[in-house]
Write a protein that holds these residues in place. Structure first.
Motif, short mmCIF file in Angstrom:
data_model
loop_
_atom_site.label_atom_id
_atom_site.label_comp_id
_atom_site.label_asym_id
_atom_site.label_seq_id
_atom_site.Cartn_x
_atom_site.Cartn_y
_atom_site.Cartn_z
N UNK A 128 29.69 25.15 -35.46
CA UNK A 128 28.82 24.07 -35.92
C UNK A 128 27.35 24.34 -35.65
N UNK A 129 27.08 25.27 -34.78
CA UNK A 129 25.69 25.58 -34.45
C UNK A 129 24.92 26.11 -35.66
N UNK A 130 25.58 26.89 -36.52
CA UNK A 130 24.89 27.51 -37.65
C UNK A 130 24.49 26.49 -38.73
N UNK A 131 25.37 25.63 -39.21
CA UNK A 131 24.89 24.63 -40.19
C UNK A 131 23.88 23.67 -39.59
N UNK A 132 23.97 23.41 -38.29
CA UNK A 132 22.99 22.53 -37.65
C UNK A 132 21.61 23.18 -37.67
N UNK A 133 21.55 24.50 -37.46
CA UNK A 133 20.27 25.21 -37.53
C UNK A 133 19.70 25.15 -38.94
N UNK A 134 20.56 25.30 -39.94
CA UNK A 134 20.09 25.26 -41.33
C UNK A 134 19.54 23.88 -41.68
N UNK A 135 20.26 22.82 -41.27
CA UNK A 135 19.77 21.47 -41.54
C UNK A 135 18.45 21.21 -40.82
N UNK A 136 18.36 21.66 -39.56
CA UNK A 136 17.12 21.44 -38.80
C UNK A 136 15.97 22.24 -39.39
N UNK A 137 16.24 23.46 -39.86
CA UNK A 137 15.18 24.27 -40.44
C UNK A 137 14.77 23.82 -41.82
N UNK A 138 15.61 23.04 -42.49
CA UNK A 138 15.30 22.56 -43.84
C UNK A 138 14.66 21.19 -43.84
N UNK A 139 15.17 20.28 -43.01
CA UNK A 139 14.70 18.89 -43.02
C UNK A 139 14.09 18.44 -41.70
N UNK A 140 13.98 19.34 -40.74
CA UNK A 140 13.38 18.95 -39.47
C UNK A 140 14.33 18.11 -38.63
N UNK A 141 13.76 17.26 -37.77
CA UNK A 141 14.58 16.41 -36.91
C UNK A 141 15.39 15.40 -37.71
N UNK A 142 14.97 15.07 -38.91
CA UNK A 142 15.75 14.16 -39.74
C UNK A 142 17.08 14.82 -40.14
N UNK A 143 17.01 16.07 -40.53
CA UNK A 143 18.24 16.78 -40.84
C UNK A 143 19.11 16.99 -39.62
#
Length: 511
Positions: free
Chosen positions: A434-449
């Motif tokens: 789960x760490x990898x998709x979480x990094x992608x969401x954080x890198x794309x949408x910031x803290x909102x993602x």
């Protein structure tokens, strides 16, 4: 090896599934020659098949059938052949038969059964039993004389034992059940066996404590196991996906362990265990999310220290999941959240790096996971050196070359150490995935993602169940009596009172 894999079609040939052809479900022939012919036909091209004719009472012919590689021939000679071939006087009354006489008096074996069907006889032969066919009889006697080829008992290799029993399960089902019986010496400990695998015919055992494990849970486990259709079962992983509630979830819904004390403690708590012949791992169900951060050693040490360790595991499990994503979100979108000096240091460290923070983090996380997997697959003395030295050399070289910044090395290292604090390997693997998709969401949408993905994980956890039991129990749904053993490890005096209260509540519900 995929048990579902079929042979490829060649020259227009059709694919046929493997079937169990171990004999027909017919009566055993009364003629010994017909029996020998049927057995030889079933075991065609089996060079380890032994058929030997002997004479009982110096005149009655019998046929011994067994697979040489599965039978202890020394015990066979001493326990069976010598008593059978010793001259005796035949004295049968009108109500007894030769089979009855052999079964009750002449064969000094504790584990013996009378078999009436040919299919049953063949199944017992392939399981390592010796079949004694008697001329003019439509029944046979099966004897268990297994060859003890299993390895010696040793400390579990997959789980570090800090304190407690140091004996682990091995690949022999009966010995594993003996280890559990040794710890739980109660007639309420029930063991039910069944066979899975149309070709492998693997024995499995379901163990539970009567009146502690909910009957609906036991019935559900039996129901799911009975529906499994598979060619072979060589390990617990073959049936794991068949009995879990959600095969698409990365979180473990069934516990795997190699420790008999862990299985015994779970059985006393009201759970069930599934053991597979040929596998040193046992499966425990149902479980909750919190088991992934608990160890059996928590109950062997002082409750204050055990509670501290639990909170430390919860903290570092959260860091193992979120630390790289938080770094990527803040360094990419929310620099104003950092102190000025720290923001300038991060900016200076990343000034020569050609990749954005998200890609940089994904590269290092992938490299770390690859090194860890390489350390596991390589021989143990070499694997530890490769995983540690490789990470240091590659990380230092990447920083000096300006490909990777120094802060990300620190972040990935802390994440790796945090993942090692999670005691259950399946839960640690879930965090890593789960760490990898979480990094992608954080890198794309910031803290909102980041927050959106964390809420999605929480919703997923709340929706999960393990054999009908809510995965987040006792937090959701709330059960305050159970929270005392999740967030903290209460003293034994309090847990004893809680167990007595639960037992009294069960008795009142029965009334």
């Amino acid at each position: 090896m995929n048990p579902f894999r079929r042979r490829k079609r060649q020259h227009g040939a059709t694919e046929e599934p493997l079937e169990n052809t171990n004999g027909n479900n017919t009566d055993i022939p009364a003629n010994l020659d017909d029996t020998e012919t049927a057995v030889r036909h079933t075991f065609t091209n089996c060079s380890d098949l032994i058929l030997r004719k002997v004479y009982v009472f110096e005149s009655i012919p019998c046929l011994l059938v067994y697979l040489e590689v599965l039978v202890d021939t020394n015990r066979l000679d001493d326990s069976l052949l010598k008593p059978l071939m010793t001259p005796k006087t035949l004295d049968l009354d009108s109500t007894s038969t030769l089979i009855d006489r052999l079964y009750s008096e002449l064969i000094p074996m504790a584990k013996a059964n009378i078999v009436g069907k040919m299919n049953d006889a063949v199944q017992r032969i392939v399981k390592g039993e010796v079949l004694v066919f008697v001329d003019s009889s439509e029944q046979a006697i099966s004897l268990s004389i297994p060859d003890p080829f299993h390895r010696e008992l040793a400390e579990p290799s997959t789980e570090a034992v800090i304190r407690g029993p140091r004996l682990g399960f091995i690949e022999n089902l009966n010995i594993n059940l003996t280890l559990i019986r040794h710890l739980i010496r109660s007639p309420q400990l029930k063991i039910e066996k069944m066979t899975l695998g149309t070709t492998s015919q693997t024995d499995i055992a379901i163990t539970y404590i009567e009146k502690r494990a909910p009957q609906k849970v036991i019935d559900e486990i039996k129901k799911r196991l009975s529906k499994i259709e598979i060619d072979s079962v060589f390990e617990t992983g073959y049936i794991d996906e068949f009995i879990c509630d959600n095969i698409y979830s990365p979180f473990p819904l069934i516990q795997k362990t190699q420790r008999p004390d862990s299985v015994s403690a779970s059985l006393i708590e009201g759970k069930a265990a599934i053991l597979v012949d040929g596998s040193p791992m046992a499966m425990i169900a149902p479980i909750t999310f919190w088991y992934g951060f608990q160890t059996v050693e928590d109950y062997y040490m002082n409750y204050i220290f055990a509670t501290t360790l639990r909170w430390l595991r919860y903290l570092f499990a959260f860091l193992a999941l979120t630390l790289p994503a938080i770094y990527v979100a803040i360094s990419t979108f929310h620099n104003e959240m950092l102190p000025t000096s720290l923001a300038l240091s991060l900016a200076a460290a990343r000034e020569i790096v050609p990749f954005p923070a998200m890609l940089e983090t994904l590269i290092m996380e992938t490299t770390f996971e690859a090194l860890r997997e390489a350390g596991v697959r390589l021989p143990r003395p070499v694997g530890q050196t490769i995983s540690i030295v490789g990470a240091l050399v590659i990380g230092q070289a990447a920083v000096q070359a300006g490909i990777i910044s120094a802060p990300i090395i620190i972040i990935v290292s802390l994440t790796g150490i945090a993942s090692f604090l999670i005691p259950q390997p399946e839960m640690s693997q879930a965090m890593s995935i789960l760490r990898f998709p979480l990094i992608i969401f954080a890198g794309t949408f910031g803290l909102y993602g980041f927050i959106a993905f964390m809420l999605a994980i929480l919703i997923h956890l709340v929706s999960l169940s393990s054999v009908g039991v809510h995965y987040m129990t006792p937090i959701a749904p709330a059960n305050f009596s159970g929270i005392s053993d999740v967030l903290i490890r209460t003293p034994w005096t309090i847990m004893k009172k809680r167990q007595q209260y639960i037992q009294q509540k069960r008795e009142l519900e029965k009334k």
